[in-house]
Design an enzyme around this catalytic site. Structure first.
Site: not given
Ligand code: NDP
Length: 457
Positions: A42, A47, A50, A177, A181, A434, A439
């Site tokens: 983080c 976080c 980022k 995410y 982002e 407002h 709102e």
């Molecule tokens: P996510 O799980 O959010 O997204 C992973 C993405 O990668 C999905 O779209 C998934 O597809 C795709 N994917 C997974 N495996 C493969 C593969 N083998 N080939 C191609 N595509 C693939 O993970 P992130 O890496 O974005 O983030 C990890 C975690 O960190 C998040 O889940 C979140 O909990 C946390 N995070 C939170 C943030 C916040 O609170 N603002 C910011 C950043 C991270 P599919 O949708 O089809 O499964």
């Protein structure tokens, strides 16, 4: 039996630091072992940096609309300045974290730790063995990179923060995410940005209006969306990285980044030796008090895979310390977690999506769509969306979803009301502020549409 410590924590990230501090405050003798930097993902490469980069990237939108308010802006951006400023700030936070640990007497050990048994830890670099009445595994998660030829030519979010120079173009794989982002960060900083995603719309699992609204916002910012496609291989014939997609198309990019999820950091930790039960996805299996199958070993945060979010890890670490060192058993409620995506536009969400809610019973859905006021003098067409989902006829609020400026800040406060079990009348009773976007949430009259017996009416 006597032990060197009451508690040894492995991993000084959000969950581990909170647990160590609290346990020490309750009088426990605590050591925390960290092989990288105090603060964890983080603070060091998640976080915090980022969000700083998100701020940096949002100036672009501000400059774009500034003219409509009479300003003339001649702006340019310098990446090394941002990277250096970010590094200064995370170093400050790292020191603050370390000093917050040291104040209640936590010993910080900068080494790699491996579990040798239910009460044992070996320090790999120092070659020392420690014993502890209890162990807490808080080692977090790391980026998952698909096993494709040339994967080594891609980067993850870890490296994206410290690139020596901004690439001319970037391809980001994933639709979660991190993908959206970082896509908006890079696009905002002037990089030609593409997302390649195996699904048919970003942010699977989010409310459909949020997904479609974000998709429109990404496109408006010039981000290319390549759906139902993956990267089959990467090569580096010259300065560029050459991506070959699953449909056979090839294209060169200045950089390629994988944002394809995160996996628990358990490799080589020795958990199997100690007899700790693991899930099929490599996460550590814990009960509601974060206790593993070995009674002296606990685990919190991303390594348990309950919800990969910093505030959840912090709460799990805190409740672990309450339960084990303050004789006050507390279990974290993972059912109602507010979350935000710091994309552009931003998303804030709490509770059920429309699709989820409709399968639970009869619901009313209230939706407001409008141009954010800050865009009203410019020619930007982007819409803000606020959605309130309630049980039928003004019942309990089941979900709130916001897309647009300030969504994260709004949802944090709405989460209090939703957590208290507010119904539509509680929202209606609140006097509107407002002019604001929020709102809309307290001025909805009739539902935009309703679901009865699972069907949209
Ligand atoms: P996510 O799980 O959010 O997204 C992973 C993405 O990668 C999905 O779209 C998934 O597809 C795709 N994917 C997974 N495996 C493969 C593969 N083998 N080939 C191609 N595509 C693939 O993970 P992130 O890496 O974005 O983030 C990890 C975690 O960190 C998040 O889940 C979140 O909990 C946390 N995070 C939170 C943030 C916040 O609170 N603002 C910011 C950043 C991270 P599919 O949708 O089809 O499964």
């Amino acid at each position: 039996m006597t032990f060197d410590y009451d508690l040894v924590v492995i991993g000084a990230g959000s969950g581990g630091v909170r647990a160590a501090r609290m346990a020490a405050t309750y009088g426990a003798k605590v050591a925390i072992v960290e092989e990288f930097r105090v603060g964890g993902t983080c603070v060091i490469r998640g976080c915090v940096p980022k969000k700083l980069y998100v701020y940096a990237s949002r100036f672009k939108d501000q400059f774009d609309i500034a003219e409509s308010f009479g300003w003339q802006v001649d702006a340019s951006f310098d990446w090394p300045t941002l990277v250096a400023a970010k590094e200064k700030e995370i170093s400050r936070l790292e020191h603050a974290y370390a000093s917050n640990l040291e104040k209640p007497g936590v010993e910080i050990i900068r080494d790699r730790a491996e579990v040798t048994g239910p009460n044992g830890v070996r320090l790999v670099r120092g070659g020392r063995d420690l014993t502890a009445r209890r162990l807490l595994i808080a080692t977090g998660a790391r980026p998952f990179i698909p096993e494709i030829p040339g994967a080594e030519f891609g980067i993850s979010s870890n490296e994206a923060f410290d690139l020596p120079a901004l690439p001319r173009s970037i391809l980001i794989e994933g639709g979660g995410y991190i993908a959206v982002e970082f896509a908006t960060i890079f696009a905002g900083l002037g990089v030609d940005t593409s997302i390649v995603y195996r699904g048919d719309c970003v942010l699977r699992g989010f409310d459909e209006d949020m997904r479609r609204g974000l998709e429109a916002g990404l496109t408006e910012r010039g981000i290319r969306l390549i759906y139902q496609t993956t990267i089959a291989s990467l090569a580096k014939p010259g300065d560029d990285v050459l991506a070959t997609f699953s449909d056979g198309v090839t294209a060169p990019f200045g950089a390629v980044m994988f944002a394809t999820g995160r996996r628990p950091n358990v490799d080589g930790l020795g958990l199997e030796t100690a007899g700790v039960k693991m899930g099929p996805d490599g996460t550590i299996v814990v009960d509601q008090y974060s206790q593993t199958s070995v009674s002296s070993i606990y685990a919190v945060g991303d390594v348990t895979g309950r919800a990969q979010l910093t505030p959840v890890a912090i709460r799990e670490g805190w409740y672990f310390a309450e339960t084990v060192f303050n004789d006050n058993p507390l279990a974290v409620d993972h059912s109602l977690i507010p979350t935000a995506v710091f994309s552009e536009p931003e998303i804030g969400t709490i509770g059920l999506t429309e699709t989820e809610a409709a399968t639970h019973g009869d619901i009313d859905v209230y939706v407001a769509r409008f141009r954010p006021m800050q865009n009203s003098l410019s020619d930007r067409t982007e819409r803000m969306v606020l959605k309130l989902i309630t049980e039928q006829d003004g019942g309990k609020v089941l979900g709130v979803h916001i897309l647009g400026p300030g969504a994260a800040e709004m949802i944090q406060l709405v989460a209090i009301a939703v957590g208290m079990g507010a119904d539509k009348a509680d929202f209606d009773r609140t006097i509107a502020l407002h002019p604001s976007a929020a709102e809309e949430l307290v001025t909805f009259k009739a539902p935009s549409y309703i679901y009865r017996n699972g069907h949209k009416v």
